[in-house]
Write an enzyme that holds these catalytic residues in place. Structure first.
Site, mmCIF file in Angstrom:
data_model
loop_
_atom_site.group_PDB
_atom_site.id
_atom_site.type_symbol
_atom_site.label_atom_id
_atom_site.label_comp_id
_atom_site.label_asym_id
_atom_site.label_seq_id
_atom_site.Cartn_x
_atom_site.Cartn_y
_atom_site.Cartn_z
ATOM 1 N N HIS A 152 -24.370 12.303 17.767
ATOM 2 C CA HIS A 152 -22.917 12.285 17.533
ATOM 3 C C HIS A 152 -22.174 11.176 18.291
ATOM 4 C CE1 HIS A 152 -23.335 16.376 15.868
ATOM 5 N NE2 HIS A 152 -24.045 16.685 16.931
HETATM 6 C C1 BDR Z 1 -20.178 17.262 20.026
HETATM 7 O O1 BDR Z 1 -20.389 18.429 20.807
HETATM 8 C C2 BDR Z 1 -21.282 18.167 21.861
HETATM 9 O O2 BDR Z 1 -22.255 19.142 21.907
HETATM 10 C C3 BDR Z 1 -21.825 16.780 21.633
HETATM 11 O O3 BDR Z 1 -21.985 16.111 22.870
HETATM 12 C C4 BDR Z 1 -20.790 16.106 20.783
HETATM 13 O O4 BDR Z 1 -19.791 15.480 21.558
HETATM 14 C C5 BDR Z 1 -20.750 17.505 18.632
HETATM 15 O O5 BDR Z 1 -20.116 18.576 18.034
#
Ligand code: BDR
Ligand code: CA
Length: 313
Positions: free
Chosen positions: A243
């Protein structure tokens, strides 16, 4: 061109770590003025420590790391150890950091930097819940007009949610903060799940990280191996979504991403859809656009950029 000045606001998290490594590997493009830690994937004592572990892994212990808010504006903290492990950075075995944490509070650093640097020259890169950024905006509303751009990972439209059926984790954890940020008037670019779920670390892509043979390449491969087990099982996909590096990749190579300038509102009232990003992708309301909401990514280009830059550390 001079490198773009950025502040990375983060809750490491393995994918946050990779986003930070990409930025620190790209000094010709990005000048990381500071890294501000926030509570999110794991509690604040761990996120600020993990941020320093990552700076040292990158060989950049001179990077300034600040500790910020330890809880959302109006709610109890929700964490994600089920994805990221007990430390938030499970996977590789990395030494405790020896670099010091800055004394200044993260929120004060954000406010002071935006006030002291020339207007329109600072980009904020939130990779976690938006608590630090919203607190800065509430404390010092004058900074909103001084922000060059906020490029954040959060939200979803077609992919809907990952922590609840309706919400993405970063927005869900502090929806009140997200509401403040999306209403602040600064230019906002969003990397939602719609994009990040296409940035999948397949076995081949992870092997490319490992094949770098460097401590960074091996650590990134091990981090990905760790959180993949959860995502592969959940989505039945070929690999886990990476992400947060979409944010720093966008700042280096924006042409890898496409999206629409639309209205995005945050749900804070309903228990059922709390933290939902209500994105007017089809332009069916007359609500004014307030964000560029990305929808697609050139995933091969993204992983080539990432691997090439990580090789520099
Ligand atoms: C986001 O949530 C976190 O778990 C990850 O680091 C990312 O920023 C994805 O939904
Ligand atoms: Ca994150």
């Amino acid at each position: 061109m001079a490198p773009r000045k950025i502040i990375i606001d983060t809750d490491p998290g393995q994918d946050d770590a990779v986003a930070i490594l990409l930025a620190l590997a790209s000094p010709d493009d990005l000048d990381v003025l500071g890294i501000t830690a926030v509570a999110g994937n794991v509690p604040l004592p761990l996120t600020q420590k993990n941020a320093r572990i990552v700076c040292e892994l990158a060989g950049k212990p001179e990077t300034k790391v600040f500790s910020g808010c330890d809880a959302p504006i109006a709610r109890k903290l929700v964490t994600a150890e089920h994805v990221h492990g007990k430390t938030g950075l499970d996977g590789p075995s990395l030494p405790d950091p020896s670099m010091a944490l800055q004394d200044q509070h993260a929120v004060d650093f954000i406010v002071e930097t935006l006030r002291s640097e020339p207007e329109g020259t600072i980009t904020l890169c939130p990779l976690g819940p938006l608590t630090n950024i919203a607190t800065a905006l509430q404390r010092a509303p004058d900074i909103a007009g001084r922000i060059q751009e906020i490029v954040l990972m959060g939200g979803a439209y077609f992919e809907v949610g990952n922590i609840t059926p309706a919400a993405e984790f970063n927005i869900y954890v502090d929806p009140e903060a997200a509401k403040v940020v999306f209403a602040c008037g600064a230019p906002i670019t969003v990397m939602p799940l719609d994009v990040t779920h296409k940035a999948l670390v397949t076995a081949e892509r992870n092997n490319a990280f490992r094949a770098l043979g460097s401590p960074v390449g091996v650590a990134v491969a091990e981090m990905t191996d760790f959180f993949e087990r959860f995502d592969k099982e959940k989505y039945g996909s070929a690999g886990a979504p990476l992400h947060d590096p979409c944010v720093t990749a966008y700042l280096i190579q924006p042409e890898l991403f496409t999206g629409r300038h639309i209205n995005v509102e945050i749900e804070t009232g309903s228990d059922l859809t709390l933290g939902m990003t209500v994105a007017d992708w089809w332009g069916v309301t007359d609500r004014a656009p307030n964000a560029t909401f990305m929808g697609d990514i050139n995933a091969d280009g993204f992983f080539s950029l990432l691997t090439e830059r990580l090789a520099r550390l």
